[in-house]
Scaffold this motif. Sequence first.
Motif, PDB file in Angstrom:
ATOM      1  N   PHE A  51       0.834  -1.205   0.000  1.00 37.97           N
ATOM      2  CA  PHE A  51       0.000   0.000   0.000  1.00 37.97           C
ATOM      3  C   PHE A  51       0.871   1.258   0.000  1.00 37.97           C
ATOM      4  O   PHE A  51       0.538   2.249  -0.660  1.00 37.97           O
ATOM      5  CB  PHE A  51      -0.941  -0.007   1.207  1.00 37.97           C
ATOM      6  CG  PHE A  51      -2.077  -0.977   1.072  1.00 37.97           C
ATOM      7  CD1 PHE A  51      -3.142  -0.707   0.223  1.00 37.97           C
ATOM      8  CD2 PHE A  51      -2.099  -2.161   1.789  1.00 37.97           C
ATOM      9  CE1 PHE A  51      -4.198  -1.600   0.086  1.00 37.97           C
ATOM     10  CE2 PHE A  51      -3.148  -3.065   1.659  1.00 37.97           C
ATOM     11  CZ  PHE A  51      -4.197  -2.787   0.804  1.00 37.97           C
ATOM     12  N   VAL A  52       1.982   1.200   0.739  1.00 35.35           N
ATOM     13  CA  VAL A  52       2.916   2.330   0.736  1.00 35.35           C
ATOM     14  C   VAL A  52       3.479   2.536  -0.660  1.00 35.35           C
ATOM     15  O   VAL A  52       3.557   3.668  -1.170  1.00 35.35           O
ATOM     16  CB  VAL A  52       4.061   2.093   1.743  1.00 35.35           C
ATOM     17  CG1 VAL A  52       5.138   3.169   1.599  1.00 35.35           C
ATOM     18  CG2 VAL A  52       3.516   2.087   3.172  1.00 35.35           C
ATOM     19  N   GLY A  70       0.773   3.788  -3.093  1.00 35.38           N
ATOM     20  CA  GLY A  70       0.471   5.168  -2.731  1.00 35.38           C
ATOM     21  C   GLY A  70       1.578   6.123  -3.130  1.00 35.38           C
ATOM     22  O   GLY A  70       1.319   7.234  -3.610  1.00 35.38           O
ATOM     23  N   ALA A  71       2.830   5.667  -2.951  1.00 32.79           N
ATOM     24  CA  ALA A  71       3.971   6.510  -3.320  1.00 32.79           C
ATOM     25  C   ALA A  71       4.014   6.746  -4.825  1.00 32.79           C
ATOM     26  O   ALA A  71       4.305   7.851  -5.291  1.00 32.79           O
ATOM     27  CB  ALA A  71       5.271   5.855  -2.853  1.00 32.79           C
ATOM     28  N   ALA A 111      -4.050  -1.417  -5.658  1.00 32.90           N
ATOM     29  CA  ALA A 111      -3.373  -1.724  -4.389  1.00 32.90           C
ATOM     30  C   ALA A 111      -3.997  -2.948  -3.726  1.00 32.90           C
ATOM     31  O   ALA A 111      -3.279  -3.808  -3.196  1.00 32.90           O
ATOM     32  CB  ALA A 111      -3.442  -0.514  -3.458  1.00 32.90           C
ATOM     33  N   ALA A 129       1.412   6.672  -6.805  1.00 33.24           N
ATOM     34  CA  ALA A 129       0.293   7.564  -7.122  1.00 33.24           C
ATOM     35  C   ALA A 129       0.639   9.015  -6.817  1.00 33.24           C
ATOM     36  O   ALA A 129       0.176   9.931  -7.508  1.00 33.24           O
ATOM     37  CB  ALA A 129      -0.940   7.135  -6.325  1.00 33.24           C
ATOM     38  N   LEU A 130       1.468   9.227  -5.797  1.00 33.15           N
ATOM     39  CA  LEU A 130       1.860  10.587  -5.418  1.00 33.15           C
ATOM     40  C   LEU A 130       3.099  11.080  -6.168  1.00 33.15           C
ATOM     41  O   LEU A 130       3.521  12.216  -5.982  1.00 33.15           O
ATOM     42  CB  LEU A 130       2.125  10.644  -3.904  1.00 33.15           C
ATOM     43  CG  LEU A 130       0.894  10.416  -3.016  1.00 33.15           C
ATOM     44  CD1 LEU A 130       1.319  10.342  -1.554  1.00 33.15           C
ATOM     45  CD2 LEU A 130      -0.130  11.523  -3.218  1.00 33.15           C
ATOM     46  N   TYR A 168       9.758   0.596  -6.473  1.00 35.76           N
ATOM     47  CA  TYR A 168       9.147   1.878  -6.818  1.00 35.76           C
ATOM     48  C   TYR A 168       9.293   2.160  -8.309  1.00 35.76           C
ATOM     49  O   TYR A 168       8.346   2.615  -8.963  1.00 35.76           O
ATOM     50  CB  TYR A 168       9.790   3.007  -6.016  1.00 35.76           C
ATOM     51  CG  TYR A 168       9.524   2.933  -4.532  1.00 35.76           C
ATOM     52  CD1 TYR A 168       8.363   3.470  -3.981  1.00 35.76           C
ATOM     53  CD2 TYR A 168      10.442   2.328  -3.674  1.00 35.76           C
ATOM     54  CE1 TYR A 168       8.125   3.405  -2.614  1.00 35.76           C
ATOM     55  CE2 TYR A 168      10.208   2.253  -2.308  1.00 35.76           C
ATOM     56  CZ  TYR A 168       9.044   2.796  -1.788  1.00 35.76           C
ATOM     57  OH  TYR A 168       8.803   2.717  -0.440  1.00 35.76           O
ATOM     58  N   TYR A 171      -6.240   3.467  -8.302  1.00 38.01           N
ATOM     59  CA  TYR A 171      -5.052   3.087  -7.535  1.00 38.01           C
ATOM     60  C   TYR A 171      -5.429   2.249  -6.313  1.00 38.01           C
ATOM     61  O   TYR A 171      -4.691   1.342  -5.927  1.00 38.01           O
ATOM     62  CB  TYR A 171      -4.267   4.324  -7.114  1.00 38.01           C
ATOM     63  CG  TYR A 171      -3.316   4.822  -8.176  1.00 38.01           C
ATOM     64  CD1 TYR A 171      -2.177   4.082  -8.507  1.00 38.01           C
ATOM     65  CD2 TYR A 171      -3.536   6.016  -8.854  1.00 38.01           C
ATOM     66  CE1 TYR A 171      -1.289   4.526  -9.481  1.00 38.01           C
ATOM     67  CE2 TYR A 171      -2.655   6.470  -9.836  1.00 38.01           C
ATOM     68  CZ  TYR A 171      -1.540   5.717 -10.142  1.00 38.01           C
ATOM     69  OH  TYR A 171      -0.661   6.147 -11.112  1.00 38.01           O
ATOM     70  N   ILE A 172      -6.574   2.545  -5.710  1.00 43.55           N
ATOM     71  CA  ILE A 172      -7.041   1.737  -4.575  1.00 43.55           C
ATOM     72  C   ILE A 172      -7.323   0.308  -5.030  1.00 43.55           C
ATOM     73  O   ILE A 172      -6.944  -0.663  -4.359  1.00 43.55           O
ATOM     74  CB  ILE A 172      -8.294   2.367  -3.942  1.00 43.55           C
ATOM     75  CG1 ILE A 172      -7.924   3.679  -3.233  1.00 43.55           C
ATOM     76  CG2 ILE A 172      -8.942   1.397  -2.955  1.00 43.55           C
ATOM     77  CD1 ILE A 172      -9.120   4.425  -2.676  1.00 43.55           C
ATOM     78  N   THR A 198      -7.830   8.053  -8.079  1.00 44.10           N
ATOM     79  CA  THR A 198      -7.742   7.497  -6.724  1.00 44.10           C
ATOM     80  C   THR A 198      -8.432   6.141  -6.596  1.00 44.10           C
ATOM     81  O   THR A 198      -7.825   5.183  -6.072  1.00 44.10           O
ATOM     82  CB  THR A 198      -8.315   8.477  -5.695  1.00 44.10           C
ATOM     83  OG1 THR A 198      -7.563   9.692  -5.726  1.00 44.10           O
ATOM     84  CG2 THR A 198      -8.256   7.885  -4.290  1.00 44.10           C
TER      85      THR A 198
END
Length: 211
Positions: free
Chosen positions: A51-52, A55-56, A154, A58-59, A129, A150-151, A147
């Motif tokens: 998830f990290v 999320g990374a 994940a 995605a950001l 990554y 990506y969820i 969002t």
Amino acid sequence: MNITTLLLFSVVALVAIATPGPTVLLALANGSHYGVRRSVPGMLGAVLSDFVLVGAVALGLGALLAASEFWFSVLKWAGAIYLAWLGIRMLRSRGGFEVPVEDAAGTQHGSRAIFMKSFLVAVTNPKGYLFCSALLPQFIDPAAAQTPQYIAIALVFAGLDFSVMLAYAFIGARAIRLLKASATRWMDRLCGGALLALAGSLAFYRRANSS
């Protein structure tokens, strides 16, 4: 993102996850030491790192690592040193089937250690990554809200990762029960040597756009 795209991502992700890497090697070693049930915290640690990682990406952290030699090197050497430390510890292991200890309050120190070990191994690997920053956007529909996509990715990624590690832990636990108890020493040496090799490959790994 439609169901066909998600299924295609699942196939690609499963192939990538099932390829032996640091977290699945730890799942194999944990299964041989503690059994499947007590190896679950390690699987959860790796799932949290999934998830990290997503999320990374995605950001935009994956793009940052691809562009910044400094931050890429920081994460790369942190991961390589930690993998080497784990590998050396496994090589020095005396083997044997173990059970994580509990204190008077019932807190499992061993479970927390197993959790953090898998989490740190996965979260400090810059190759993950870079891989995901190159792979995930291909399955994202830019015309739709990103969002939720990506969820979904994940959740699928984490579910597949947990299933693969569960299978490796089962193989490790089963193999040790079929062999002598001292076989955990050889399992540790195998996994420890593999982790050292991975640490070496990570130390010499360079970004595709590095000179």
